[in-house]
Design a protein around this motif. Structure first.
Motif, PDB file in Angstrom:
ATOM      1  N   GLU A  71       0.814  -1.218   0.000  1.00  0.00           N
ATOM      2  CA  GLU A  71       0.000   0.000   0.000  1.00  0.00           C
ATOM      3  C   GLU A  71       0.851   1.275   0.000  1.00  0.00           C
ATOM      4  OE1 GLU A  71       0.473  -2.165   2.328  1.00  0.00           O
ATOM      5  OE2 GLU A  71       0.199  -1.403   4.349  1.00  0.00           O
ATOM      6  N   PHE A  72       2.034   1.201   0.617  1.00  0.00           N
ATOM      7  CA  PHE A  72       2.865   2.413   0.691  1.00  0.00           C
ATOM      8  C   PHE A  72       3.462   2.777  -0.675  1.00  0.00           C
ATOM      9  CE2 PHE A  72       2.802   0.619   4.962  1.00  0.00           C
ATOM     10  CZ  PHE A  72       2.193   1.674   5.611  1.00  0.00           C
ATOM     11  N   ASP A  73       3.800   1.718  -1.445  1.00  0.00           N
ATOM     12  CA  ASP A  73       4.279   1.949  -2.815  1.00  0.00           C
ATOM     13  C   ASP A  73       3.298   2.795  -3.627  1.00  0.00           C
ATOM     14  OD1 ASP A  73       6.460   0.386  -2.562  1.00  0.00           O
ATOM     15  OD2 ASP A  73       5.782  -1.251  -3.858  1.00  0.00           O
ATOM     16  N   CYS A  74       2.003   2.637  -3.314  1.00  0.00           N
ATOM     17  CA  CYS A  74       0.967   3.285  -4.141  1.00  0.00           C
ATOM     18  C   CYS A  74       0.862   4.785  -3.888  1.00  0.00           C
ATOM     19  CB  CYS A  74      -0.413   2.682  -3.825  1.00  0.00           C
ATOM     20  SG  CYS A  74      -0.558   0.947  -4.248  1.00  0.00           S
ATOM     21  N   LEU A  75       1.338   5.223  -2.719  1.00  0.00           N
ATOM     22  CA  LEU A  75       1.024   6.600  -2.313  1.00  0.00           C
ATOM     23  C   LEU A  75       1.518   7.693  -3.272  1.00  0.00           C
ATOM     24  CD1 LEU A  75       1.165   6.268   1.575  1.00  0.00           C
ATOM     25  CD2 LEU A  75      -0.804   6.206   0.051  1.00  0.00           C
ATOM     26  N   PRO A  76       2.760   7.577  -3.836  1.00  0.00           N
ATOM     27  CA  PRO A  76       3.164   8.619  -4.789  1.00  0.00           C
ATOM     28  C   PRO A  76       2.199   8.718  -5.982  1.00  0.00           C
ATOM     29  CG  PRO A  76       5.050   7.261  -4.169  1.00  0.00           C
ATOM     30  CD  PRO A  76       3.841   6.615  -3.572  1.00  0.00           C
ATOM     31  N   THR A  77       1.738   7.556  -6.466  1.00  0.00           N
ATOM     32  CA  THR A  77       0.781   7.565  -7.592  1.00  0.00           C
ATOM     33  C   THR A  77      -0.540   8.190  -7.162  1.00  0.00           C
ATOM     34  OG1 THR A  77       1.790   5.539  -8.392  1.00  0.00           O
ATOM     35  CG2 THR A  77      -0.373   6.077  -9.293  1.00  0.00           C
ATOM     36  N   VAL A 113      -6.536  -0.288   4.839  1.00  0.00           N
ATOM     37  CA  VAL A 113      -6.892   0.667   3.779  1.00  0.00           C
ATOM     38  C   VAL A 113      -8.033   1.580   4.247  1.00  0.00           C
ATOM     39  CG1 VAL A 113      -7.859   0.880   1.450  1.00  0.00           C
ATOM     40  CG2 VAL A 113      -5.998  -0.728   1.863  1.00  0.00           C
ATOM     41  N   LEU A 114      -8.951   1.029   5.062  1.00  0.00           N
ATOM     42  CA  LEU A 114     -10.051   1.862   5.566  1.00  0.00           C
ATOM     43  C   LEU A 114      -9.509   3.048   6.370  1.00  0.00           C
ATOM     44  CD1 LEU A 114     -12.755  -0.763   6.611  1.00  0.00           C
ATOM     45  CD2 LEU A 114     -13.065   1.105   4.976  1.00  0.00           C
ATOM     46  N   ASP A 115      -8.406   2.833   7.091  1.00  0.00           N
ATOM     47  CA  ASP A 115      -7.791   3.958   7.812  1.00  0.00           C
ATOM     48  C   ASP A 115      -7.254   5.006   6.846  1.00  0.00           C
ATOM     49  OD1 ASP A 115      -8.279   3.093  10.450  1.00  0.00           O
ATOM     50  OD2 ASP A 115      -6.610   1.677  10.312  1.00  0.00           O
ATOM     51  N   PHE A 116      -6.674   4.525   5.719  1.00  0.00           N
ATOM     52  CA  PHE A 116      -6.222   5.463   4.685  1.00  0.00           C
ATOM     53  C   PHE A 116      -7.414   6.277   4.168  1.00  0.00           C
ATOM     54  CE2 PHE A 116      -2.525   2.591   3.646  1.00  0.00           C
ATOM     55  CZ  PHE A 116      -1.537   3.545   3.775  1.00  0.00           C
ATOM     56  N   VAL A 117      -8.533   5.574   3.946  1.00  0.00           N
ATOM     57  CA  VAL A 117      -9.721   6.239   3.392  1.00  0.00           C
ATOM     58  C   VAL A 117     -10.160   7.363   4.327  1.00  0.00           C
ATOM     59  CG1 VAL A 117     -12.122   5.917   2.659  1.00  0.00           C
ATOM     60  CG2 VAL A 117     -10.449   4.119   2.219  1.00  0.00           C
TER      61      VAL A 117
END
Ligand SMILES: Cc1cc2nc3c(=O)[nH]c(=O)nc-3n(C[C@H](O)[C@H](O)[C@H](O)COP(=O)(O)OP(=O)(O)OC[C@H]3O[C@@H](n4cnc5c(N)ncnc54)[C@H](O)[C@@H]3O)c2cc1C
Length: 388
Positions: A71-77, A113-117
């Protein structure tokens, strides 16, 4: 309506020249059906034999269609797309596991991921697929109404608990949750479970979204029947509306087992069915929210038109457009540029586990399925515009 999707400068604004070239190369490759067939066989063999092909897959199709291995890899995108008003749905795309550990891993990941949301406006939904939370063959048995052994009853209890834990957390955080749809022969079991979740957690607003696959001729009826129930029992509905990804499998199984296929008789009928579903939902927005998951330009224009006709603001929080990362940027970025709510599914997971997802993308993008020529035309147009 103005043909906004033809604006390739907006569509590919985030792509550097070299990313544009890579996209062009990938779509050129997967347009070639024999090459895709051979490539699939070689890749499956290489992965099963633990040959070191992951680097190659990563540098090509994986990086084009996925956000990263975690999930962390995705953050720049995620952040980059959000600069252009395009949101992301982090999709943990590890598929078809038969033991309990990966199912619990999927649960932990979706809860995370819900926390990210909750924290990030750029990520408005979490998502999971039913078979991420339970064994396919168990869903099938429940779907068939077959009696379960004591052990299976306990296992099904754990599936229900995973659904409930996720929906409960989404409800507590006040964030939305999409649940994917899969093969029709397990879908009734999934639908009943999701209906229960809507009943429980969608009292004030749509938190839990199920998925309607409009290539199924019975889905419009299902939508209308559930709407009646939802009104009578006082809960809101959330639906992701898609055409459906398992058509060949569905038709082949129906033929093999000798029952009427659940799939519409033609592409045109699916298209009509899809557009009828979005029209019905737009007409009943007081009771439901819609996430239109499509790469179809006409359906996207149709939804914009319906919103305009009914006086619904482009960024009304009850209407979302969705595409997959790596595809149809001309729809996503041009809609977002006009302030519509847009979210792209951004898959992530270990390379070998994401392979079934990547193979589905390759399949639907071959020249036979017909999407690629459009992607290629648009990339070509942008290359010319940039004088590459
Ligand atoms: C954000 C997002 C989420 C998604 N989630 C899911 C999901 O949860 N479950 C799922 O199954 N799919 C899902 N999909 C995939 C989706 O169902 C489609 O496979 C894909 O988007 C292609 O359809 P389309 O609307 O983009 O457009 P098009 O390219 O116009 O339509 C292609 C689709 O039309 C249908 N079709 C094609 N030929 C025929 C025919 N001869 N007869 C009848 N129907 C035909 C098939 O469904 C085919 O996939 C999702 C897609 C997106 C963008």
């Amino acid at each position: 309506m103005k043909r906004i999707f033809e604006d390739t400068a907006t569509a590919f604004a985030l792509k550097t020249d070299s990313e544009l070239e890579r996209a062009y190369f990938i779509f050129k490759m997967i347009a070639n059906e024999p090459l895709v067939r051979i490539g699939k066989a070689i890749t499956n063999f290489a992965i099963k034999s633990h040959l070191p092909v992951e680097k190659l897959i990563r540098a090509t199709v994986f990086d084009h269609f996925c956000g990263g291995v975690n999930e962390f890899d995705c953050l720049p995108t995620v952040d980059r797309m959000y600069e252009k008003n395009v949101c992301s749905v982090l999709d943990y795309s590890v598929e078809g596991k038969d033991s309990e550990d990966p199912l619990d891993d999927a649960l932990s990941m979706v809860l995370k991921v819900l926390d990210f949301v909750k924290e990030k406006d750029a990520i408005p939904f979490a998502v999971f697929k039913p078979t991420g939370y339970g064994r396919f063959s168990l869903f099938y048995k429940v779907n068939e109404g077959k009696s379960l052994t004591e052990e299976e009853k306990a296992e099904w209890g754990r599936v229900v608990a995973r659904f409930d834990k996720t929906c409960k957390k989404a409800h507590e955080l006040g964030v939305s949750l999409l649940i994917d749809a899969e093969e029709s022969w397990i879908q009734d079991a999934a639908d009943l479970l999701v209906e229960d979740m809507m009943r429980k957690y969608n009292k004030e607003k749509a938190i839990v979204f199920n998925t309607l696959q409009m290539y199924r001729w019975d889905r419009l009826d299902y939508l209308k029947k559930l709407h009646k129930k939802a009104k009578a029992e006082d809960f809101k509905m959330g639906f992701k509306v898609v055409r459906g990804a398992y058509m060949e499998k569905e038709n082949e199984r129906a033929e093999e087992k000798g029952y009427a296929t659940p799939i519409c008789a033609s592409k045109q009928e699916t298209d009509i069915n899809f557009d009828n579903a979005i029209a019905y939902m737009i007409d009943h927005l007081e009771d439901m929210e819609i996430f239109a998951g499509t790469h179809n330009e006409n359906s996207s224009y149709r939804l914009m038109e319906l919103m305009r006709e009914r006086g619904i603001e482009a960024n009304d929080s009850r209407v979302w457009f969705g595409q997959l990362y790596g595809m149809s940027d001309h729809i996503s970025f041009n809609l977002a540029n006009l302030n519509y709510n847009v979210a792209k599914y951004l898959p992530f997971g270990p390379v070998r586990d994401v392979m079934p997802y990547l193979i589905r993308r390759a399949d639907e993008n071959t020249s036979v399925a017909g999407q690629t020529s459009r992607e290629l035309d648009l990339l070509e147009k942008e290359r010319k515009r940039r004088k590459i």
